[in-house]
Design a protein around this motif. Structure first.
Motif, PDB file in Angstrom:
ATOM      1  N   ASP A  35       7.219   3.205   9.138  1.00 23.72           N
ATOM      2  CA  ASP A  35       7.557   2.948  10.538  1.00 23.72           C
ATOM      3  C   ASP A  35       8.890   3.614  10.833  1.00 23.72           C
ATOM      4  O   ASP A  35       9.949   3.062  10.498  1.00 23.72           O
ATOM      5  CB  ASP A  35       7.628   1.440  10.786  1.00 23.72           C
ATOM      6  N   GLY A  36       8.837   4.800  11.423  1.00 26.76           N
ATOM      7  CA  GLY A  36      10.061   5.551  11.681  1.00 26.76           C
ATOM      8  C   GLY A  36      10.772   5.833  10.365  1.00 26.76           C
ATOM      9  O   GLY A  36      10.159   6.297   9.408  1.00 26.76           O
ATOM     10  N   PRO A  37      12.059   5.510  10.278  1.00 24.51           N
ATOM     11  CA  PRO A  37      12.818   5.800   9.057  1.00 24.51           C
ATOM     12  C   PRO A  37      12.633   4.759   7.956  1.00 24.51           C
ATOM     13  O   PRO A  37      13.209   4.893   6.881  1.00 24.51           O
ATOM     14  CB  PRO A  37      14.257   5.794   9.559  1.00 24.51           C
ATOM     15  N   ILE A  38      11.842   3.740   8.213  1.00 24.75           N
ATOM     16  CA  ILE A  38      11.701   2.645   7.247  1.00 24.75           C
ATOM     17  C   ILE A  38      10.348   2.712   6.552  1.00 24.75           C
ATOM     18  O   ILE A  38       9.306   2.831   7.201  1.00 24.75           O
ATOM     19  CB  ILE A  38      11.878   1.279   7.938  1.00 24.75           C
ATOM     20  N   ILE A  39      10.392   2.608   5.215  1.00 27.73           N
ATOM     21  CA  ILE A  39       9.184   2.564   4.406  1.00 27.73           C
ATOM     22  C   ILE A  39       9.305   1.358   3.491  1.00 27.73           C
ATOM     23  O   ILE A  39      10.350   1.130   2.880  1.00 27.73           O
ATOM     24  CB  ILE A  39       8.996   3.856   3.589  1.00 27.73           C
ATOM     25  N   SER A  40       8.216   0.581   3.416  1.00 31.68           N
ATOM     26  CA  SER A  40       8.218  -0.577   2.522  1.00 31.68           C
ATOM     27  C   SER A  40       6.862  -0.698   1.841  1.00 31.68           C
ATOM     28  O   SER A  40       5.872  -0.104   2.278  1.00 31.68           O
ATOM     29  CB  SER A  40       8.537  -1.857   3.295  1.00 31.68           C
ATOM     30  N   CYS A  41       6.865  -1.470   0.757  1.00 32.37           N
ATOM     31  CA  CYS A  41       5.630  -1.680   0.003  1.00 32.37           C
ATOM     32  C   CYS A  41       5.587  -3.106  -0.502  1.00 32.37           C
ATOM     33  O   CYS A  41       6.611  -3.658  -0.938  1.00 32.37           O
ATOM     34  CB  CYS A  41       5.567  -0.715  -1.176  1.00 32.37           C
TER      35      CYS A  41
END
Length: 189
Positions: free
Chosen positions: A120-126
């Motif tokens: 999501d835009g500049p944010i990546i999570s897992c």
């Protein structure tokens, strides 16, 4: 929402078996850097998929030219169940390969596991099996300098690219992906 029929490189190595995309390494199907990737490029999305691996693998997001995914973002699958202590933390299951080790103990197992990945835009999570393993914001200062094994400036990487399922391979080992669901988000949402 599942995405349509995937395009892939060296498709002969992959097959559909019991509703999963699988690769079994044999003499006729040698192992090494085999990729399968979705037709479209994506920027902002939620991706849920189940995986089972006895070998090194990963899920690339926002990948550039298929065939050169190492210059992009990989959510690691180590497949080293019996040798877990030999796997570096930033390459363990659910790590952002070479960049962010899992922040919490999110155990994987020899059966099917689940990744829930958000770009999501500049944010990546897992999340691995329901536990968040990392959350990275590429606006942070450290990402404006070379980082990780590949010494890339990750803040400058394109935010649109392919979703790639990777086989890094081991002869005689199993690799499978199933229940692949991708929900596209509006830009920056």
């Amino acid at each position: 929402m599942a995405v349509g029929e995937p395009s892939c490189r060296r498709r002969k190595n992959w097959k559909v078996e019991d509703g999963a995309i699988v690769l079994r390494h044999t003499e006729e199907r040698p192992a090494w850097h085999d990729l399968i990737y979705l037709d479209e490029k994506f920027e902002n999305f939620h991706l849920s998929l189940d995986w089972k691996a006895e070998c090194n693998s990963g899920v690339f997001v926002r990948a550039g030219v298929p065939g050169t995914p190492w210059a992009y973002l990989e959510i690691a699958i180590s497949g080293e169940y019996k040798n877990r202590k030999r796997v570096p933390p930033d390459q363990a299951d659910g790590a952002l390969y070479s960049l962010a080790a899992p922040s919490r103990d999110a155990p994987s197992h020899e059966g099917w596991n689940n990744f829930y990945i958000i770009c999501d835009g500049p944010i990546i999570s897992c999340m691995l099996n329901g536990i968040e393993t990392f959350r990275v914001d590429f606006r942070e200062e450290k990402w404006h300098k070379p980082q990780g094994k590949f010494k890339l400036v990750y803040a400058n990487l394109p935010r649109e690219g392919w979703v790639v399922l990777q086989d890094h391979g081991s002869k005689g080992k199993f690799l499978g992906f199933k229940n692949i669901k991708l929900k596209v988000l509006a830009s920056g949402k």
